[in-house]
Design an enzyme around this catalytic site. Structure first.
Site, PDB file in Angstrom:
ATOM      1  N   LYS A   1      -3.423   4.945  -4.811  1.00 33.50           N
ATOM      2  CA  LYS A   1      -2.336   5.819  -4.398  1.00 33.50           C
ATOM      3  C   LYS A   1      -2.131   6.943  -5.423  1.00 33.50           C
ATOM      4  CE  LYS A   1      -0.861   3.622  -0.667  1.00 33.50           C
ATOM      5  NZ  LYS A   1      -0.739   4.239   0.675  1.00 33.50           N
TER       6      LYS A   1
ATOM      7  N   ASP B   1      -5.131   8.072  -1.609  1.00 36.13           N
ATOM      8  CA  ASP B   1      -4.124   8.301  -0.577  1.00 36.13           C
ATOM      9  C   ASP B   1      -2.923   8.988  -1.202  1.00 36.13           C
ATOM     10  OD1 ASP B   1      -2.415   8.282   1.549  1.00 36.13           O
ATOM     11  OD2 ASP B   1      -2.337   6.110   1.791  1.00 36.13           O
TER      12      ASP B   1
ATOM     13  N   GLU C   1      -6.619  10.391   1.965  1.00 35.80           N
ATOM     14  CA  GLU C   1      -5.711  10.280   3.092  1.00 35.80           C
ATOM     15  C   GLU C   1      -4.506  11.217   2.933  1.00 35.80           C
ATOM     16  OE1 GLU C   1      -4.545   6.369   4.506  1.00 35.80           O
ATOM     17  OE2 GLU C   1      -6.122   5.484   3.266  1.00 35.80           O
TER      18      GLU C   1
ATOM     19  N   ASP D   1      -3.405  10.375   8.314  1.00 38.11           N
ATOM     20  CA  ASP D   1      -2.718   9.087   8.414  1.00 38.11           C
ATOM     21  C   ASP D   1      -1.355   9.287   9.068  1.00 38.11           C
ATOM     22  OD1 ASP D   1      -1.523   6.630   8.191  1.00 38.11           O
ATOM     23  OD2 ASP D   1      -1.788   6.426   6.040  1.00 38.11           O
TER      24      ASP D   1
ATOM     25  N   LYS E   1      -2.934   2.795  12.564  1.00 38.42           N
ATOM     26  CA  LYS E   1      -2.130   1.636  12.183  1.00 38.42           C
ATOM     27  C   LYS E   1      -1.370   1.151  13.410  1.00 38.42           C
ATOM     28  CE  LYS E   1      -1.573   3.006   7.353  1.00 38.42           C
ATOM     29  NZ  LYS E   1      -0.674   3.633   6.363  1.00 38.42           N
TER      30      LYS E   1
ATOM     31  N   CYS F   1      -2.717  -0.537   7.266  1.00 32.73           N
ATOM     32  CA  CYS F   1      -1.592  -1.453   7.429  1.00 32.73           C
ATOM     33  C   CYS F   1      -0.414  -0.982   6.594  1.00 32.73           C
ATOM     34  CB  CYS F   1      -2.003  -2.866   7.011  1.00 32.73           C
ATOM     35  SG  CYS F   1      -2.478  -2.997   5.264  1.00 32.73           S
TER      36      CYS F   1
ATOM     37  N   ASP G   1      -8.481  -1.132   5.884  1.00 31.15           N
ATOM     38  CA  ASP G   1      -7.556  -1.225   4.756  1.00 31.15           C
ATOM     39  C   ASP G   1      -6.506  -2.264   5.132  1.00 31.15           C
ATOM     40  OD1 ASP G   1      -5.963  -0.650   2.491  1.00 31.15           O
ATOM     41  OD2 ASP G   1      -4.852   0.894   3.577  1.00 31.15           O
TER      42      ASP G   1
END
Length: 420
Positions: free
Chosen positions: A218, A246, A272, A297, A321, A349, A374
Site C-alpha cells: 500500500k 496500491d 492500483e 479498482d 471485488k 477483497c 488478492d
C-alpha cells in the site's frame, strides 16, 4: 442405463447454453429438466449428492442475520483510512426443502461508504423482500433488490452469495464448476499496509518467508516517502519477488505521474487506482504517462463502470471485488466485459472472513481472464471462524470441491455473535 453424449446434451439443453442464452435461473431450469428426463430414462444427469432435493420447488423459509465481528491483530492502514476490525454481517438463508446457504457482507467505509449498521438495516429490508421467493431465481432476486446495490453493495452480495450457495448444493457442484470453471488452484498475493519503511520491509520479508511469491504494498500518501517505503521493501525481499502497489486514490494526477516514474526502477508489476475513482480522464492521463501498468479498482464497482473504463481506455487491468460489485453475478459480468475488450482482471477483497473470500475464489476459478488474485482479507484476523472453504498455503489457494460455496460458520463462534 447409461446416457449417450447426444442424449445428455439434449436433456440439459446445452445448445441454448452455448448460445449464451442462459442466466442462473434458466441454467437451473435446464439442469432440472435434464434431471427429470434422465430420471425417466432410468439414470441421472447430475452429480447431486445423497439427500439433494434437486433444482426446483425451493422457497426461502427463513433468513438469519448476525453481526459478525473479528478483531485484527493490528490496525490496517491505507491512504484513505484505517480499520481495526472486520465488522461484517452474516446471513443464513434456509429453504423449505432443507438447504441452507450462507453469505457475508464486508463493509469497508473508506471505499464503499457502508458500515455494519447500514448493512444490517439493508439486510433486514432484503430479508422482508425474499421470504417465500425461489432462491435459485438469482437474476430475478437481484432485479428486485438491485437498487440497494448503490448504497449497500456488500449487503446485496451477502444474500446473492447465499443463494448461489443453495444453487450449488442443489446442483451437487462446487460453485466454480457450476460457473464453468476448471481452476482448482491459483496464486494469491498478500498485502502490506502503510507504515514506516522499516516496518513495511519487515512485514514484506515475513510474507516472503511464508512462501508468497507476489506481494502487494500500500502507498498513496507522499510520492517521495512512498518511494522510500518501496525501496526498503524491495531491498528486504530481493529481486525474486513480484511487487504490486496500491495507492487507493491517494495521488493527484501530477503526483501519480511523478511517483510512478520515480518508482519504475523498483520493478513494479502494476499499480492500483493511483487517482480519484471519479477522475476517469485523470486515470487515462496517468496511464498515458506511466511506465507501470494501471489497474482500476475503486473506479470499478458495477458492470456499467467497467464499460466506461473500457470506452475511456483508462486502464490496463480491472480489480473486481464482490463487495463492490454487489455479488458474484455482477463480478462475472465485469470479467466478461473486460474479456471482450481483451483485458485481464484481478479479484480482490476487503477484510472478509473465509466465507466471502471463498466466494471470491470461486469467481477467480471460474474465469480464464481473471489472472491475478488478492484474497488475503483474513490474514490479520485474530480468529478464523470458518469451517471448510478455500485454503491458502505459501500463496497458493486451493478450492473446496464440496457443493455450493463449500464452507460454513463455526457454530461455537456464531454463538458469540449478535443476532438481529
Amino acid at each position: 442405463m447409461s446416457l449417450s453424449r447426444k442424449q445428455f446434451l439434449r436433456f440439459l439443453g446445452l445448445g441454448g447454453l452455448a448460445a449464451g442464452t442462459f442466466g442462473p435461473e434458466r441454467l437451473a431450469a435446464a439442469i432440472g429438466a435434464g434431471a427429470k428426463a434422465a430420471a425417466a430414462a432410468g439414470t441421472s444427469a447430475t452429480a447431486a449428492p445423497t439427500g439433494s432435493t434437486g433444482l426446483s420447488k425451493h422457497k426461502i423459509k427463513e433468513i438469519e442475520i448476525y453481526a459478525l465481528d473479528v478483531p485484527l491483530v493490528a490496525p490496517f492502514r491505507i491512504s484513505i483510512g484505517e480499520m481495526s476490525a472486520a465488522n461484517d454481517v452474516l446471513v443464513r438463508v434456509r429453504t423449505d426443502t432443507g438447504l441452507t446457504g450462507i453469505g457475508e457482507a464486508c463493509p469497508f467505509p473508506p471505499i464503499t461508504g457502508e458500515t455494519q449498521a447500514t448493512n444490517i438495516a439493508a439486510a433486514k429490508a432484503i430479508r422482508d423482500m425474499l421470504i417465500g421467493r425461489d432462491p435459485l431465481a438469482i437474476d430475478a432476486i437481484l432485479r428486485q433488490i438491485g437498487a440497494i446495490v448503490h448504497s449497500n453493495p456488500s449487503a446485496v452480495a451477502a444474500f446473492e452469495m447465499a443463494c448461489f450457495d443453495i444453487l450449488g448444493q442443489a446442483a451437487g457442484l462446487p460453485l466454480y464448476r457450476l460457473l464453468g470453471g476448471t481452476k482448482s488452484t491459483f496464486e494469491s498475493d498478500i498485502t502490506t499496509g502503510i507504515d514506516t519503511p522499516e516496518v513495511m520491509a519487515a512485514g514484506a520479508k515475513k510474507h516472503a518467508g511464508m512462501g508468497y511469491k507476489t506481494l502487494k504494498v500500500k502507498i498513496g500518501l507522499d510520492p517521495d516517502q512512498d518511494f522510500e517505503r518501496l525501496r526498503a521493501v524491495r531491498q528486504a525481499v530481493g529481486d525474486g519477488i513480484t511487487l504490486r502497489i496500491d495507492a487507493n486514490q491517494g495521488y493527484t494526477v501530477p503526483q501519480a505521474i511523478y511517483a510512478l516514474k520515480k518508482i519504475e526502477p523498483l520493478r513494479i508489476q502494476l499499480v492500483e487506482q493511483p487517482v480519484l475513482a471519479s477522475d476517469v480522464s485523470g486515470l487515462k492521463a496517468v496511464r498515458a504517462e506511466s511506465p507501470i501498468p494501471i489497474m482500476a479498482d475503486e473506479a470499478c464497482f458495477l458492470p456499467a463502470d467497467a464499460l466506461k473504463l473500457v470506452r475511456a481506455e483508462a486502464c490496463d487491468f480491472m480489480n473486481i471485488k464482490i463487495m463492490k460489485a454487489g455479488g458474484i453475478l455482477n463480478a462475472v459480468r465485469i470479467a466478461h466485459i473486460a474479456d471482450a475488450a481483451n483485458m485481464r482482471c484481478m479479484v480482490g477483497c476487503m477484510l472478509e472472513t473465509r466465507i466471502a473470500l471463498t466466494a471470491a475464489a470461486h469467481v477467480v476459478a471460474s474465469q480464464a481472464n481473471i489472472v491475478y488474485a488478492d484474497l488475503d482479507g483474513n490474514a490479520e484476523h485474530t480468529a478464523d471462524p470458518v469451517i471448510g472453504g478455500m485454503t491458502t498455503k505459501a500463496g497458493i489457494v486451493t478450492m473446496p470441491e464440496t457443493p455450493g460455496l463449500g464452507c460454513d460458520i463455526d457454530p461455537a463462534f456464531l454463538k458469540k455473535m449478535v443476532k438481529v
